[in-house]
Design a protein around this motif. Structure first.
Motif, mmCIF file in Angstrom:
data_model
loop_
_atom_site.group_PDB
_atom_site.id
_atom_site.type_symbol
_atom_site.label_atom_id
_atom_site.label_comp_id
_atom_site.label_asym_id
_atom_site.label_seq_id
_atom_site.Cartn_x
_atom_site.Cartn_y
_atom_site.Cartn_z
ATOM 1 N N LEU A 190 -0.223 -1.927 13.213
ATOM 2 C CA LEU A 190 -1.378 -1.507 13.740
ATOM 3 C C LEU A 190 -2.660 -1.491 14.104
ATOM 4 C CD1 LEU A 190 -1.121 0.772 10.255
ATOM 5 C CD2 LEU A 190 -1.182 2.307 12.592
ATOM 6 N N ALA A 191 -2.969 -1.459 14.800
ATOM 7 C CA ALA A 191 -3.846 -2.313 15.810
ATOM 8 C C ALA A 191 -3.670 -4.133 15.918
ATOM 9 C CB ALA A 191 -5.398 -3.127 15.240
ATOM 10 N N ASN A 192 -3.960 -5.135 15.536
ATOM 11 C CA ASN A 192 -2.788 -6.189 15.084
ATOM 12 C C ASN A 192 -2.472 -6.711 14.439
ATOM 13 O OD1 ASN A 192 -5.353 -6.598 14.981
ATOM 14 N ND2 ASN A 192 -5.904 -8.664 15.220
ATOM 15 N N ARG B 217 -10.603 4.432 12.158
ATOM 16 C CA ARG B 217 -10.621 5.555 11.409
ATOM 17 C C ARG B 217 -9.581 6.402 10.921
ATOM 18 N NH1 ARG B 217 -15.855 5.540 9.003
ATOM 19 N NH2 ARG B 217 -15.607 7.724 8.173
ATOM 20 N N THR B 218 -9.584 6.714 12.184
ATOM 21 C CA THR B 218 -8.154 7.847 11.689
ATOM 22 C C THR B 218 -7.040 7.045 12.997
ATOM 23 O OG1 THR B 218 -9.003 9.897 10.846
ATOM 24 C CG2 THR B 218 -6.981 9.964 12.010
ATOM 25 N N HIS B 219 -6.461 6.480 12.424
ATOM 26 C CA HIS B 219 -5.332 5.053 13.197
ATOM 27 C C HIS B 219 -3.882 5.959 14.052
ATOM 28 C CE1 HIS B 219 -4.927 1.738 15.366
ATOM 29 N NE2 HIS B 219 -3.826 1.760 15.066
ATOM 30 N N ALA B 220 -3.409 6.625 12.791
ATOM 31 C CA ALA B 220 -1.704 7.121 12.412
ATOM 32 C C ALA B 220 -1.917 8.293 11.482
ATOM 33 C CB ALA B 220 -1.151 5.392 12.770
ATOM 34 N N PRO C 172 -3.500 9.678 17.279
ATOM 35 C CA PRO C 172 -3.962 10.269 17.545
ATOM 36 C C PRO C 172 -4.426 9.700 18.719
ATOM 37 C CG PRO C 172 -4.812 10.313 15.420
ATOM 38 C CD PRO C 172 -3.997 8.886 15.804
ATOM 39 N N GLY C 173 -5.226 9.069 18.364
ATOM 40 C CA GLY C 173 -5.445 8.451 20.142
ATOM 41 C C GLY C 173 -6.420 6.965 20.011
ATOM 42 N N SER C 174 -6.110 6.260 18.849
ATOM 43 C CA SER C 174 -6.694 4.969 18.310
ATOM 44 C C SER C 174 -7.376 4.462 19.302
ATOM 45 C CB SER C 174 -6.189 4.263 17.184
ATOM 46 O OG SER C 174 -4.677 4.077 17.914
ATOM 47 N N ALA C 175 -8.121 3.068 18.803
ATOM 48 C CA ALA C 175 -8.935 1.872 19.650
ATOM 49 C C ALA C 175 -7.511 1.101 20.279
ATOM 50 C CB ALA C 175 -9.594 1.406 20.150
ATOM 51 N N ASN C 176 -6.964 0.912 19.668
ATOM 52 C CA ASN C 176 -6.037 -0.384 19.345
ATOM 53 C C ASN C 176 -5.112 -0.479 19.354
ATOM 54 O OD1 ASN C 176 -8.556 -2.367 20.179
ATOM 55 N ND2 ASN C 176 -9.459 -2.380 18.078
ATOM 56 N N THR D 133 0.867 -1.792 0.168
ATOM 57 C CA THR D 133 0.271 0.062 0.107
ATOM 58 C C THR D 133 0.916 1.272 0.003
ATOM 59 O OG1 THR D 133 -2.148 -1.094 1.267
ATOM 60 C CG2 THR D 133 -2.204 0.960 1.446
ATOM 61 N N PRO D 134 0.607 2.607 -0.969
ATOM 62 C CA PRO D 134 1.672 3.499 -0.721
ATOM 63 C C PRO D 134 1.448 4.541 -0.783
ATOM 64 C CG PRO D 134 0.039 3.278 -3.724
ATOM 65 C CD PRO D 134 -0.603 1.953 -2.760
ATOM 66 N N ILE D 135 2.409 4.813 0.203
ATOM 67 C CA ILE D 135 2.157 6.622 0.949
ATOM 68 C C ILE D 135 2.285 7.680 0.224
ATOM 69 C CG2 ILE D 135 2.507 8.081 2.799
ATOM 70 C CD1 ILE D 135 2.904 4.948 4.455
ATOM 71 N N ARG D 136 1.542 8.216 -0.265
ATOM 72 C CA ARG D 136 1.869 9.300 -1.269
ATOM 73 C C ARG D 136 2.033 10.892 -0.553
ATOM 74 N NH1 ARG D 136 2.116 6.637 -6.270
ATOM 75 N NH2 ARG D 136 1.025 5.075 -6.460
ATOM 76 N N HIS D 137 1.064 11.141 0.036
ATOM 77 C CA HIS D 137 1.255 12.995 1.314
ATOM 78 C C HIS D 137 2.261 12.233 1.740
ATOM 79 C CE1 HIS D 137 -2.598 12.534 -1.354
ATOM 80 N NE2 HIS D 137 -3.407 13.548 -1.264
ATOM 81 N N ASN D 138 3.302 13.373 2.304
ATOM 82 C CA ASN D 138 3.651 14.098 3.713
ATOM 83 C C ASN D 138 2.079 14.411 4.218
ATOM 84 O OD1 ASN D 138 5.873 13.707 4.897
ATOM 85 N ND2 ASN D 138 5.629 16.666 4.562
ATOM 86 N N ARG D 139 2.931 13.933 5.866
ATOM 87 C CA ARG D 139 1.996 13.899 6.775
ATOM 88 C C ARG D 139 0.295 13.425 6.104
ATOM 89 N NH1 ARG D 139 3.880 17.459 10.347
ATOM 90 N NH2 ARG D 139 2.554 17.725 11.431
ATOM 91 N N ALA D 140 0.507 11.742 6.320
ATOM 92 C CA ALA D 140 -0.205 10.841 5.448
ATOM 93 C C ALA D 140 -1.369 10.517 6.881
ATOM 94 C CB ALA D 140 0.218 9.793 4.750
ATOM 95 N N VAL D 141 -2.967 10.362 6.843
ATOM 96 C CA VAL D 141 -3.335 10.188 7.847
ATOM 97 C C VAL D 141 -3.521 8.429 7.238
ATOM 98 C CG1 VAL D 141 -5.486 9.704 9.013
ATOM 99 C CG2 VAL D 141 -4.670 11.810 7.924
ATOM 100 N N ILE D 142 -3.155 7.668 8.113
ATOM 101 C CA ILE D 142 -3.160 6.145 7.928
ATOM 102 C C ILE D 142 -4.514 5.420 8.703
ATOM 103 C CG2 ILE D 142 -2.990 3.824 8.275
ATOM 104 C CD1 ILE D 142 0.279 4.980 7.958
#
Length: 219
Positions: A207-209, A162-165, A179-183, A136-145
């Motif tokens: 990310l999570a498990n 939904r907004t994990h990292a 920023p405060g993910s559940a897992n 899975t590519p990361i294209r933006h700097n400051r990318a929301v995962i």
């Protein structure tokens, strides 16, 4: 160091000779760098992922000040600002474009400039590889995962928030924030929180498990 000087230093060694063939009547490369830097700083805004700025710049000079084909210099300005934006930690919504052209409406010896945001497909700078080999590519700097369709890097696992990292480059380093993910998020087994955590160019991102190999994209 001020942004204009940083941009000028990225350009001057390779391009002084080129600018000398293109400009006449007293215009210098430093003035172009200063104008782009000013427009970028004025255009800076706060995106959901953090600091961002414009990626399209238009520079106009009087025909009396432009002797040669400006396109090679414009391409170099694009490359230099792209590098500088990553170093600064800015998010760009699309590739950097610089239009350098003539206009009789611009006074001799001056530069007219403007900046705007032009969304577009950015090149991959890093990627996440799952255990089954899916990349899975990361294209933006400051990318929301996250799991949300609005994320820059969408990972459709129910355990991922939904907004994990957030992952970004700044000052030649790579950082990740949760920023405060559940897992939770981990880098090489170390928990990540709201304080930016330094990340190696090659690392294991959990990310999570779900475990991913973080690596640079091949050019």
């Amino acid at each position: 160091m001020k942004l204009a000087r940083q941009l000028e230093r990225r350009l001057e060694d390779a391009l002084d000779h080129l600018a000398g063939r293109i400009f006449r009547g007293g215009l210098h490369l430093s003035e172009l760098a200063a104008r782009i830097a000013r427009e970028a700083e004025l255009a800076e805004f706060r995106s959901p992922a953090g600091a961002a700025t414009a990626n399209r710049f238009t520079l106009l000079v009087n025909p009396a000040n432009l002797a040669g084909d400006p396109r090679p210099l414009a391409r170099e300005l694009e490359a230099a600002f792209t590098e500088l934006a990553a170093d600064r930690g800015w998010r760009l919504e699309g590739p950097v474009t610089v239009a350098l052209d003539r206009s009789a409406e611009v006074a001799v010896g001056t530069i007219a400039s403007s900046a705007s945001i032009a969304p577009g497909t950015l090149p991959c700078w890093a990627q996440l590889t799952s255990p089954n080999g899916e990349k899975t590519p990361i294209r933006h700097n400051r990318a929301v995962i996250g799991r949300s369709d609005d994320a820059d890097v969408v990972l459709g696992y129910p355990e991922i928030s939904r907004t994990h990292a957030l992952i970004y480059r700044q000052g030649g380093e790579i950082y990740v924030v949760d920023p405060g993910s559940a897992n939770g998020t981990q880098v090489d087994g170390t928990a990540v929180g709201r304080t930016p955590t330094l990340m190696a160019a090659v690392a294991e991102l959990t990310l999570a498990n779900h475990h991913f190999r973080f690596t640079p994209c091949r050019s």
